[in-house]
Write a protein that holds these residues in place. Structure first.
Motif, PDB file in Angstrom:
ATOM      1  N   UNK A  46      65.092 -16.829-105.730  1.00 17.62           N
ATOM      2  CA  UNK A  46      65.335 -15.398-105.933  1.00 17.62           C
ATOM      3  C   UNK A  46      65.137 -14.624-104.641  1.00 17.62           C
ATOM      4  N   UNK A  47      64.143 -15.001-103.859  1.00 17.08           N
ATOM      5  CA  UNK A  47      63.910 -14.323-102.578  1.00 17.08           C
ATOM      6  C   UNK A  47      65.060 -14.578-101.604  1.00 17.08           C
ATOM      7  N   UNK A  48      65.594 -15.791-101.614  1.00 12.50           N
ATOM      8  CA  UNK A  48      66.734 -16.099-100.741  1.00 12.50           C
ATOM      9  C   UNK A  48      67.962 -15.277-101.128  1.00 12.50           C
ATOM     10  N   UNK A  49      68.224 -15.162-102.422  1.00 16.37           N
ATOM     11  CA  UNK A  49      69.371 -14.383-102.880  1.00 16.37           C
ATOM     12  C   UNK A  49      69.213 -12.916-102.510  1.00 16.37           C
ATOM     13  N   UNK A  50      68.019 -12.400-102.670  1.00 14.96           N
ATOM     14  CA  UNK A  50      67.765 -11.006-102.321  1.00 14.96           C
ATOM     15  C   UNK A  50      67.911 -10.794-100.811  1.00 14.96           C
ATOM     16  N   UNK A  51      67.428 -11.748-100.017  1.00 17.18           N
ATOM     17  CA  UNK A  51      67.548 -11.643 -98.558  1.00 17.18           C
ATOM     18  C   UNK A  51      69.017 -11.617 -98.133  1.00 17.18           C
ATOM     19  N   UNK A  52      69.865 -12.419 -98.789  1.00 16.15           N
ATOM     20  CA  UNK A  52      71.297 -12.418 -98.477  1.00 16.15           C
ATOM     21  C   UNK A  52      71.911 -11.052 -98.752  1.00 16.15           C
ATOM     22  N   UNK A  53      71.572 -10.481 -99.891  1.00 13.45           N
ATOM     23  CA  UNK A  53      72.140  -9.179-100.247  1.00 13.45           C
ATOM     24  C   UNK A  53      71.677  -8.091 -99.288  1.00 13.45           C
ATOM     25  N   UNK A  54      70.404  -8.101 -98.960  1.00 15.93           N
ATOM     26  CA  UNK A  54      69.886  -7.086 -98.040  1.00 15.93           C
ATOM     27  C   UNK A  54      70.544  -7.225 -96.672  1.00 15.93           C
ATOM     28  N   UNK A  55      70.713  -8.459 -96.189  1.00 20.86           N
ATOM     29  CA  UNK A  55      71.382  -8.673 -94.912  1.00 20.86           C
ATOM     30  C   UNK A  55      72.799  -8.137 -94.912  1.00 20.86           C
ATOM     31  N   UNK A  56      73.540  -8.369 -96.004  1.00 21.59           N
ATOM     32  CA  UNK A  56      74.913  -7.868 -96.101  1.00 21.59           C
ATOM     33  C   UNK A  56      74.940  -6.349 -96.128  1.00 21.59           C
ATOM     34  N   UNK A  57      74.109  -5.740 -96.963  1.00 19.99           N
ATOM     35  CA  UNK A  57      74.085  -4.280 -97.057  1.00 19.99           C
ATOM     36  C   UNK A  57      73.664  -3.648 -95.737  1.00 19.99           C
ATOM     37  N   UNK A  58      72.681  -4.263 -95.060  1.00 17.15           N
ATOM     38  CA  UNK A  58      72.214  -3.725 -93.784  1.00 17.15           C
ATOM     39  C   UNK A  58      73.330  -3.754 -92.755  1.00 17.15           C
ATOM     40  N   UNK A  59      74.114  -4.840 -92.732  1.00 21.46           N
ATOM     41  CA  UNK A  59      75.232  -4.932 -91.796  1.00 21.46           C
ATOM     42  C   UNK A  59      76.248  -3.825 -92.052  1.00 21.46           C
ATOM     43  N   UNK A  71      68.849  -0.271-103.002  1.00 20.57           N
ATOM     44  CA  UNK A  71      67.854   0.805-102.960  1.00 20.57           C
ATOM     45  C   UNK A  71      66.651   0.401-103.806  1.00 20.57           C
ATOM     46  N   UNK A  72      65.461   0.314-103.216  1.00 16.84           N
ATOM     47  CA  UNK A  72      65.097   0.838-101.890  1.00 16.84           C
ATOM     48  C   UNK A  72      64.962  -0.211-100.784  1.00 16.84           C
ATOM     49  N   UNK A  73      65.228  -1.508-101.069  1.00 16.58           N
ATOM     50  CA  UNK A  73      64.892  -2.520-100.073  1.00 16.58           C
ATOM     51  C   UNK A  73      65.831  -2.551 -98.878  1.00 16.58           C
ATOM     52  N   UNK A  74      67.088  -2.114 -99.059  1.00 14.51           N
ATOM     53  CA  UNK A  74      67.967  -1.963 -97.891  1.00 14.51           C
ATOM     54  C   UNK A  74      67.880  -0.543 -97.354  1.00 14.51           C
ATOM     55  N   UNK A  75      68.108   0.419 -98.221  1.00 15.36           N
ATOM     56  CA  UNK A  75      68.016   1.830 -97.874  1.00 15.36           C
ATOM     57  C   UNK A  75      67.010   2.489 -98.816  1.00 15.36           C
ATOM     58  N   UNK A  76      65.881   2.998 -98.309  1.00 17.72           N
ATOM     59  CA  UNK A  76      65.575   3.273 -96.894  1.00 17.72           C
ATOM     60  C   UNK A  76      64.662   2.262 -96.215  1.00 17.72           C
ATOM     61  N   UNK A  77      64.244   1.175 -96.922  1.00 21.54           N
ATOM     62  CA  UNK A  77      63.222   0.299 -96.361  1.00 21.54           C
ATOM     63  C   UNK A  77      63.683  -0.424 -95.101  1.00 21.54           C
ATOM     64  N   UNK A  78      64.816  -1.129 -95.161  1.00 21.47           N
ATOM     65  CA  UNK A  78      65.260  -1.927 -94.014  1.00 21.47           C
ATOM     66  C   UNK A  78      66.074  -1.101 -93.019  1.00 21.47           C
ATOM     67  N   UNK A  79      67.088  -0.429 -93.499  1.00 20.59           N
ATOM     68  CA  UNK A  79      67.939   0.398 -92.634  1.00 20.59           C
ATOM     69  C   UNK A  79      67.942   1.819 -93.181  1.00 20.59           C
TER      70      UNK A  79
END
Length: 233
Positions: free
Chosen positions: A45-58, A130-138
Motif C-alpha cells: 500500500x505504501x508503494x502504491x501511494x508513493x507512485x501516485x504522489x510521485x505522479x501528482x507531484x510531477x 490531498x493532502x499528501x501531494x498538495x500541500x504536503x509534498x508540493x
C-alpha cells in the motif's frame, strides 16, 4: 539538431532547478514524516501511494514551470514584477527552511495527517493527492519556486528550448526521488535519520536562498536597467 537545442543551457537549467526544487520539496526529510503517516499500512500500500504522489507531484511542478509565468502575464503581471516577487517568495521560504526547519517539519506533519474533512488520515488512496501531494509534498512554496524558475526563461530560440528541457527533466527527477524515497521510507529513516535529513535540508535551503536572491536581482535589473541607461545618455 544543435541549432534547435542548447545542451549547455539545458544542463545549467537542470542543475539550477534540481537544487531549488530539491530544497523546497525535501523528499528525504518528507519521507521521514511519510513513514510515520503510513506506518499502519502494508508495504504494498505504501508503494502504491508513493507512485501516485510521485505522479501528482510531477504534474504540479511541470504545470507551474510551463504555465505559471504565462498565466500571470495574461493577467497583466509583467515578467520583471514576477521575477522580483517570485524571487522574494523563494528567498523568504529558503530563510524559513534555513533558520527554523523544526517549525516547517511540524506544519508538514500536521498537513500529512489530516484529510480533507479535517480528520486523521485513514484511507491512503483517498489522500494521495490531498493532502499528501498538495500541500504536503508540493505545496504553495514549491509552486512559487517553480513559477519563479519558469519566469527566468530566456528569449525564444534554442536557449529557451534548452531551458525548458533542463527544467522539466529536473522536475521529473524530483518526482522520481519522491516516489523512491517515499516507497523506501523505512530504509531512509534507518539510513539517514532525522538529524541527517535536517543537515541536508539546511544545505539545500542555503542554495535556495541564493537562487531566490539571484532571481530578484534579475528582476530589479530588468526594471532599473533601461532607466539607468536613459539617465546616462
Amino acid at each position: 539538431m544543435l541549432n534547435l537545442f542548447a545542451p549547455e543551457v539545458a544542463l545549467q537549467s537542470f542543475v539550477l532547478a534540481f537544487s531549488s526544487l530539491f530544497s523546497i520539496v525535501n523528499p528525504v526529510g518528507s519521507s521521514l514524516i511519510f513513514a510515520q503517516v503510513a506506518a499502519a499500512h502494508s508495504h504494498g500500500e505504501r508503494l502504491e501511494l508513493a507512485k501516485r504522489i510521485g505522479l501528482y507531484a510531477a504534474l504540479i511542478m511541470l504545470a507551474a514551470l510551463w504555465a505559471g509565468a504565462p498565466i500571470l502575464n495574461f493577467f497583466g503581471v509583467s515578467l520583471s514584477a514576477l521575477r522580483i516577487a517570485g524571487g522574494l517568495v523563494v528567498a523568504a521560504s529558503a530563510w524559513t527552511l534555513l533558520t527554523a526547519p523544526e517549525a516547517r517539519e511540524a506544519r508538514k506533519q500536521a498537513e500529512a495527517t489530516r484529510d480533507p474533512a479535517g480528520n486523521t488520515a485513514g484511507n491512503l488512496a483517498e489522500i494521495a493527492f490531498f493532502p499528501l501531494t498538495l500541500p504536503f509534498t508540493t505545496g504553495p512554496g514549491t509552486i512559487a519556486v517553480a513559477i519563479a524558475l519558469g519566469s527566468s526563461r530566456p528569449a525564444p530560440g534554442p536557449e529557451r528550448i534548452g531551458f525548458y528541457v533542463g527544467m522539466s527533466l529536473a522536475a521529473l527527477a524530483i518526482a522520481v526521488l519522491v516516489r523512491f524515497t517515499y516507497g523506501s521510507a523505512d530504509r531512509v529513516v534507518t539510513w539517514i535519520g532525522p538529524v541527517g535529513a535536517r543537515v541536508l535540508g539546511r544545505l539545500f535551503a542555503f542554495l535556495l536562498l541564493c537562487v531566490g536572491t539571484q532571481i530578484t536581482v534579475n528582476g530589479v535589473t530588468d526594471v532599473l536597467g533601461p532607466l539607468l541607461a536613459q539617465v546616462g545618455r
